[in-house]
Design an enzyme around this catalytic site. Structure first.
Site, short mmCIF file in Angstrom:
data_model
loop_
_atom_site.label_atom_id
_atom_site.label_comp_id
_atom_site.label_asym_id
_atom_site.label_seq_id
_atom_site.Cartn_x
_atom_site.Cartn_y
_atom_site.Cartn_z
N CYS A 93 0.82 -1.21 0.00
CA CYS A 93 0.00 0.00 0.00
C CYS A 93 0.85 1.25 0.00
O CYS A 93 2.02 1.24 0.35
CB CYS A 93 -0.86 0.05 1.28
SG CYS A 93 -2.13 -1.22 1.33
N CYS A 130 -2.26 -3.07 -3.72
CA CYS A 130 -3.58 -2.95 -3.06
C CYS A 130 -4.57 -2.31 -4.03
O CYS A 130 -4.24 -1.35 -4.74
CB CYS A 130 -3.43 -2.08 -1.81
SG CYS A 130 -4.98 -1.51 -1.10
N CYS A 141 -3.33 4.81 2.69
CA CYS A 141 -4.35 3.85 2.24
C CYS A 141 -5.50 3.83 3.24
O CYS A 141 -5.27 3.80 4.45
CB CYS A 141 -3.75 2.45 2.14
SG CYS A 141 -4.98 1.20 1.66
N CYS A 167 -5.78 1.55 -2.44
CA CYS A 167 -4.97 2.77 -2.56
C CYS A 167 -4.23 2.83 -3.89
O CYS A 167 -3.64 3.86 -4.22
CB CYS A 167 -4.00 2.89 -1.39
SG CYS A 167 -2.82 1.54 -1.31
ZN LIG Z 1 -3.87 -0.02 0.20
#
Ligand SMILES: [Zn+2]
Length: 366
Positions: A41, A72, A45, A75
């Protein structure tokens, strides 16, 4: 190969940034991976913060991916989704611009492959406006361009992809009303050539840009006429051009003397969209006929705007060519006229005389 161990003070700064969801941490950009989930991330995030012991820090995407983590989805550290969204919105904009009539939100969302509400939010995030506003802006620009190019309103409207004229006028007040810039209206950076002359109703002044006639005034002292022109185009450079405008002046003077036919001159009308709408409607009133202000307001699809219509008539910069003298009060009275009620009366009498003469002639032919 494990990533190079970070100094512990950097790690603690990064960890604090994760806990703070600080998207632009003072310690500089980094990524963090959550070992229990296999994803990495950006700081900031919105996902729930991991436990410290499940968190690893990386300097960049390559390092995180090399360690076996994947990006991810929330994000979007690689910006892939953002790029996809932007591409979907760009495609929707292109679809709107190419369309004859505005595509529905459902059609746009379906095409992009998003749920309607999601697509709406996405579109607004990327463009700053809703698809409807975007479409109205596109059509307003098309219409503006067509009108500037001299297309007649009905043709411009059709070409702009509006469903009907009345629909345009609803949109127009909101979207187009402000678009013809005050700079253009004021004549900034332009040359207006003028010619003074005498007519059957006294002094006459004609002004023209490269595009067409932008001013016709009469029945006042020449200085007053020129003052009016300069007040309307305060930023333009005004220069005398009697020879260049001789034919235009001749036509205007001939119309004043005897309105045998509608005065058809190339015009360069400067005004707000509403004013131009009114002036275009005035040009559709046949010689020998009159309309009321209320009738004109209804004709432009804005029946409540009677007073605004009257104001626009009064602001008409090209008397005679835009025949504002053909608008009368509800009871047929002559109301006001920028160039004086007696001249309005004389013009209307002259036109109805010509009309009767024409009717008589056509009856004789039959
Ligand atoms: Zn994330």
């Amino acid at each position: 190969m494990p990533e190079a161990p970070m100094p512990s003070d950097t790690d603690s700064l990064r960890w604090q940034a994760v806990l703070d969801r600080d998207a632009t941490p003072a310690c500089g950009p980094f990524l963090y991976a959550v070992t229990t989930q296999g994803v990495y991330c950006r700081p900031g995030c919105p996902s729930r913060a991991p436990l410290r012991r499940n968190t690893r820090f990386f300097a960049d995407i390559a390092a995180a991916e090399q360690a076996g983590f994947r990006a991810c989805k929330r994000c979007d550290p690689k910006g892939e989704r953002a790029a996809l969204h932007a591409e979907a919105v760009r495609a929707a904009c292109a679809m709107i611009e190419a369309a004859e009539t505005m595509p529905s939100l459902a059609a746009l969302a379906d095409r992009a492959g998003y749920a309607r509400h999601h697509f709406l939010r996405l579109f607004r995030d990327v463009t700053g406006v809703t698809p409807r506003s975007y479409a109205e802006g596109v059509r307003a620009r098309r219409l503006q361009a067509a009108l500037s190019a001299g297309d007649r309103v009905a043709e411009a409207v059709a070409g702009a992809g509006f469903g009907s004229e009345s629909r345009v006028y609803e949109d127009t007040s909101r979207h187009l009303g402000m678009t013809p810039g005050a700079a253009r209206r004021g004549g900034a950076g332009e040359v207006i050539r003028i010619a003074h002359a005498e007519s059957a109703m006294g002094p006459l002044l004609v002004g023209a840009t490269e595009k067409g006639v932008c001013f016709i005034g009469f029945a006042e002292p020449p200085e007053a006429l020129e003052g009016d022109l300069r007040a309307r185009f305060p930023k333009a450079h005004v220069e005398a051009a009697d020879d260049a405008l001789a034919e235009t002046v001749r036509q205007v003077a001939a119309f004043i003397a005897e309105p045998a036919a509608a005065l058809r001159l190339p015009l360069d009308l400067r005004g707000t969209a509403f004013q131009r709408q009114v002036w275009e409607a005035l040009q559709r009133i046949p010689l020998g006929e009159t309309r009321t202000y209320a009738g004109l307001a209804a004709e432009i699809g804005n029946p409540a705007a009677v007073r605004a219509v009257a104001r626009a008539c009064a602001r008409n910069p090209v008397s005679l060519a835009v025949p504002c003298h053909r608008v009368v009060g509800a009871d047929g009275d002559l109301t006001g006229y920028r160039w004086g009620v007696p001249r309005k009366k004389a013009l209307l009498e002259g036109e109805s005389r010509m009309q009767r003469k024409r009717l008589t002639q056509s009856q004789k032919i039959e």
